[in-house]
Motif scaffolding. Structure first.
Motif, PDB file in Angstrom:
ATOM      1  N   SER A  70      -9.270  -5.382  -6.372  1.00  0.00           N
ATOM      2  CA  SER A  70      -9.509  -4.793  -5.053  1.00  0.00           C
ATOM      3  C   SER A  70     -10.540  -5.605  -4.265  1.00  0.00           C
ATOM      4  CB  SER A  70      -9.973  -3.341  -5.202  1.00  0.00           C
ATOM      5  OG  SER A  70     -11.171  -3.274  -5.937  1.00  0.00           O
ATOM      6  N   ASN A  71     -10.334  -5.637  -2.973  1.00  0.00           N
ATOM      7  CA  ASN A  71     -11.236  -6.340  -2.053  1.00  0.00           C
ATOM      8  C   ASN A  71     -11.409  -7.819  -2.392  1.00  0.00           C
ATOM      9  OD1 ASN A  71     -12.179  -4.061  -0.294  1.00  0.00           O
ATOM     10  ND2 ASN A  71     -12.732  -3.272  -2.303  1.00  0.00           N
ATOM     11  N   SER A  72     -10.463  -8.374  -3.112  1.00  0.00           N
ATOM     12  CA  SER A  72     -10.511  -9.805  -3.424  1.00  0.00           C
ATOM     13  C   SER A  72      -9.616 -10.547  -2.445  1.00  0.00           C
ATOM     14  CB  SER A  72     -10.038 -10.060  -4.861  1.00  0.00           C
ATOM     15  OG  SER A  72      -8.642  -9.865  -4.962  1.00  0.00           O
ATOM     16  N   ASP A  73      -9.605 -11.852  -2.561  1.00  0.00           N
ATOM     17  CA  ASP A  73      -8.747 -12.647  -1.676  1.00  0.00           C
ATOM     18  C   ASP A  73      -7.448 -13.062  -2.370  1.00  0.00           C
ATOM     19  OD1 ASP A  73      -9.656 -14.556  -3.423  1.00  0.00           O
ATOM     20  OD2 ASP A  73     -10.234 -15.993  -1.887  1.00  0.00           O
ATOM     21  N   ILE A  74      -6.985 -12.247  -3.310  1.00  0.00           N
ATOM     22  CA  ILE A  74      -5.733 -12.553  -4.000  1.00  0.00           C
ATOM     23  C   ILE A  74      -4.606 -12.746  -2.987  1.00  0.00           C
ATOM     24  CG2 ILE A  74      -5.154 -10.123  -4.366  1.00  0.00           C
ATOM     25  CD1 ILE A  74      -3.863 -11.076  -7.054  1.00  0.00           C
ATOM     26  N   ASP A  75      -3.730 -13.689  -3.285  1.00  0.00           N
ATOM     27  CA  ASP A  75      -2.594 -13.929  -2.410  1.00  0.00           C
ATOM     28  C   ASP A  75      -1.290 -13.713  -3.181  1.00  0.00           C
ATOM     29  OD1 ASP A  75      -2.245 -16.210  -3.988  1.00  0.00           O
ATOM     30  OD2 ASP A  75      -2.999 -17.572  -2.465  1.00  0.00           O
ATOM     31  N   THR A  95      -6.228  -2.745  -3.743  1.00  0.00           N
ATOM     32  CA  THR A  95      -6.759  -2.093  -2.558  1.00  0.00           C
ATOM     33  C   THR A  95      -7.477  -3.106  -1.667  1.00  0.00           C
ATOM     34  OG1 THR A  95      -7.049  -0.034  -3.791  1.00  0.00           O
ATOM     35  CG2 THR A  95      -8.337  -0.274  -1.779  1.00  0.00           C
ATOM     36  N   GLU A  96      -7.223  -2.996  -0.371  1.00  0.00           N
ATOM     37  CA  GLU A  96      -7.888  -3.842   0.630  1.00  0.00           C
ATOM     38  C   GLU A  96      -7.717  -5.333   0.353  1.00  0.00           C
ATOM     39  OE1 GLU A  96      -9.259  -2.773   3.479  1.00  0.00           O
ATOM     40  OE2 GLU A  96      -8.968  -0.655   2.986  1.00  0.00           O
ATOM     41  N   GLY A 120      -4.830   0.127   2.090  1.00  0.00           N
ATOM     42  CA  GLY A 120      -5.428  -0.877   2.951  1.00  0.00           C
ATOM     43  C   GLY A 120      -4.774  -2.241   2.899  1.00  0.00           C
ATOM     44  N   SER A 121      -3.595  -2.338   2.299  1.00  0.00           N
ATOM     45  CA  SER A 121      -2.887  -3.624   2.255  1.00  0.00           C
ATOM     46  C   SER A 121      -1.867  -3.679   3.392  1.00  0.00           C
ATOM     47  CB  SER A 121      -2.179  -3.808   0.911  1.00  0.00           C
ATOM     48  OG  SER A 121      -1.096  -2.904   0.807  1.00  0.00           O
ATOM     49  N   ALA A 122      -1.254  -4.841   3.558  1.00  0.00           N
ATOM     50  CA  ALA A 122      -0.278  -5.040   4.625  1.00  0.00           C
ATOM     51  C   ALA A 122       1.147  -4.731   4.184  1.00  0.00           C
ATOM     52  CB  ALA A 122      -0.369  -6.480   5.120  1.00  0.00           C
ATOM     53  N   VAL A 123       1.306  -4.046   3.086  1.00  0.00           N
ATOM     54  CA  VAL A 123       2.621  -3.765   2.518  1.00  0.00           C
ATOM     55  C   VAL A 123       3.250  -2.569   3.232  1.00  0.00           C
ATOM     56  CG1 VAL A 123       3.821  -3.175   0.385  1.00  0.00           C
ATOM     57  CG2 VAL A 123       1.853  -4.683   0.317  1.00  0.00           C
ATOM     58  N   SER A 124       4.556  -2.648   3.477  1.00  0.00           N
ATOM     59  CA  SER A 124       5.266  -1.569   4.173  1.00  0.00           C
ATOM     60  C   SER A 124       5.655  -0.442   3.218  1.00  0.00           C
ATOM     61  CB  SER A 124       6.533  -2.117   4.828  1.00  0.00           C
ATOM     62  OG  SER A 124       7.493  -2.421   3.837  1.00  0.00           O
ATOM     63  N   LYS A 125       5.909   0.714   3.784  1.00  0.00           N
ATOM     64  CA  LYS A 125       6.362   1.861   2.985  1.00  0.00           C
ATOM     65  C   LYS A 125       7.691   1.533   2.311  1.00  0.00           C
ATOM     66  CE  LYS A 125       7.165   6.802   2.983  1.00  0.00           C
ATOM     67  NZ  LYS A 125       7.612   6.745   1.631  1.00  0.00           N
ATOM     68  N   LYS A 126       8.541   0.810   2.983  1.00  0.00           N
ATOM     69  CA  LYS A 126       9.840   0.436   2.409  1.00  0.00           C
ATOM     70  C   LYS A 126       9.646  -0.366   1.113  1.00  0.00           C
ATOM     71  CE  LYS A 126      14.088  -2.087   3.334  1.00  0.00           C
ATOM     72  NZ  LYS A 126      14.831  -2.921   4.271  1.00  0.00           N
ATOM     73  N   SER A 127       8.717  -1.312   1.113  1.00  0.00           N
ATOM     74  CA  SER A 127       8.449  -2.107  -0.088  1.00  0.00           C
ATOM     75  C   SER A 127       7.841  -1.247  -1.185  1.00  0.00           C
ATOM     76  CB  SER A 127       7.511  -3.267   0.237  1.00  0.00           C
ATOM     77  OG  SER A 127       8.158  -4.190   1.067  1.00  0.00           O
ATOM     78  N   LEU A 135      10.095   0.559 -10.767  1.00  0.00           N
ATOM     79  CA  LEU A 135       9.164   0.861 -11.865  1.00  0.00           C
ATOM     80  C   LEU A 135       9.350   2.269 -12.414  1.00  0.00           C
ATOM     81  CD1 LEU A 135       5.938  -0.816 -10.448  1.00  0.00           C
ATOM     82  CD2 LEU A 135       7.474  -1.708 -12.204  1.00  0.00           C
ATOM     83  N   ASN A 136      10.481   2.852 -12.142  1.00  0.00           N
ATOM     84  CA  ASN A 136      10.825   4.166 -12.676  1.00  0.00           C
ATOM     85  C   ASN A 136       9.752   5.214 -12.437  1.00  0.00           C
ATOM     86  OD1 ASN A 136      13.354   3.359 -13.713  1.00  0.00           O
ATOM     87  ND2 ASN A 136      12.323   2.432 -15.450  1.00  0.00           N
ATOM     88  N   GLY A 137       9.312   5.312 -11.190  1.00  0.00           N
ATOM     89  CA  GLY A 137       8.390   6.379 -10.828  1.00  0.00           C
ATOM     90  C   GLY A 137       6.937   6.122 -11.119  1.00  0.00           C
ATOM     91  N   ALA A 138       6.550   4.897 -11.303  1.00  0.00           N
ATOM     92  CA  ALA A 138       5.128   4.590 -11.492  1.00  0.00           C
ATOM     93  C   ALA A 138       4.353   5.084 -10.279  1.00  0.00           C
ATOM     94  CB  ALA A 138       4.919   3.078 -11.654  1.00  0.00           C
ATOM     95  N   GLU A 139       3.117   5.440 -10.485  1.00  0.00           N
ATOM     96  CA  GLU A 139       2.277   5.908  -9.389  1.00  0.00           C
ATOM     97  C   GLU A 139       1.889   4.722  -8.519  1.00  0.00           C
ATOM     98  OE1 GLU A 139      -1.813   8.426  -8.601  1.00  0.00           O
ATOM     99  OE2 GLU A 139      -1.494   7.538 -10.566  1.00  0.00           O
ATOM    100  N   VAL A 140       2.252   4.785  -7.243  1.00  0.00           N
ATOM    101  CA  VAL A 140       1.899   3.726  -6.307  1.00  0.00           C
ATOM    102  C   VAL A 140       1.120   4.383  -5.175  1.00  0.00           C
ATOM    103  CG1 VAL A 140       2.714   1.888  -4.791  1.00  0.00           C
ATOM    104  CG2 VAL A 140       3.961   2.402  -6.905  1.00  0.00           C
ATOM    105  N   LYS A 141      -0.162   4.085  -5.095  1.00  0.00           N
ATOM    106  CA  LYS A 141      -1.006   4.638  -4.036  1.00  0.00           C
ATOM    107  C   LYS A 141      -0.960   3.684  -2.864  1.00  0.00           C
ATOM    108  CE  LYS A 141      -4.149   7.007  -7.152  1.00  0.00           C
ATOM    109  NZ  LYS A 141      -5.542   7.093  -7.621  1.00  0.00           N
ATOM    110  N   PHE A 142      -0.641   4.250  -1.690  1.00  0.00           N
ATOM    111  CA  PHE A 142      -0.408   3.424  -0.508  1.00  0.00           C
ATOM    112  C   PHE A 142      -1.038   4.083   0.686  1.00  0.00           C
ATOM    113  CE2 PHE A 142       2.644   2.755   3.058  1.00  0.00           C
ATOM    114  CZ  PHE A 142       2.357   1.424   3.289  1.00  0.00           C
TER     115      PHE A 142
END
Length: 142
Positions: A70-75, A95-96, A120-127, A135-142
């Motif tokens: 979280s809050n890193s510059d991962i790409d 996150t972020e 806080g990411s730039a990922v869309s709800k569709k993705s 992922l067969n229902g894994a918890e994805v917080k968005f």
């Protein structure tokens, strides 16, 4: 700044299960000593520069199941490296971060993934929906 020498002493704690290096500036190559930690399950690199070489170093941890970036510059390229080299990963916090749909969809390869945090990411709800389905229902917080 955290160097390989700084982590050499930590790498002697064979029973270590969790390592928090949040808000540290970690040099490339510094994490290589951690591969001698057979029980390390959790690594927190939040708020750091997450390079592909760092991902390759932590991918050597046989028991790694939780990764906080979280809050890193991962790409997206580093996220793809995670998806290809840490197959047992169960939890990842993005996150972020600036990861995009392209990178996040790479996580579909991680069949053991149980939770993904993307607030806080730039990922869309569709993705996010595609990721949840794969992922067969894994918890994805968005």
């Amino acid at each position: 700044r955290i160097s390989a020498d700084d982590l050499a002493d930590v790498a002697r704690i064979a029973s270590l299960k969790k390592l928090v290096l949040a808000k540290c500036s970690i040099e490339d190559g510094a994490l290589k000593n951690l591969k001698s930690l057979p029980h390390l399950e959790v690594v927190d690199l939040s708020t750091d520069n997450v390079s592909i070489s760092k991902i390759r170093e932590i991918a050597q941890l046989p028991e790694l199941i939780t990764l906080d970036l979280s809050n890193s510059d991962i790409d997206d390229q580093a996220l793809s490296e995670i998806a290809n080299s840490i197959p047992a990963l169960q939890h990842i916090d993005l996150t972020e971060t600036a990861v995009t749909e392209k990178g996040v969809l790479q996580l579909r390869k991680l069949r053991h993934l149980q939770s993904v945090e993307l607030e806080g990411s730039a990922v869309s709800k569709k993705s996010v929906d595609l990721l949840k389905k794969a992922l067969n229902g894994a918890e994805v917080k968005f």
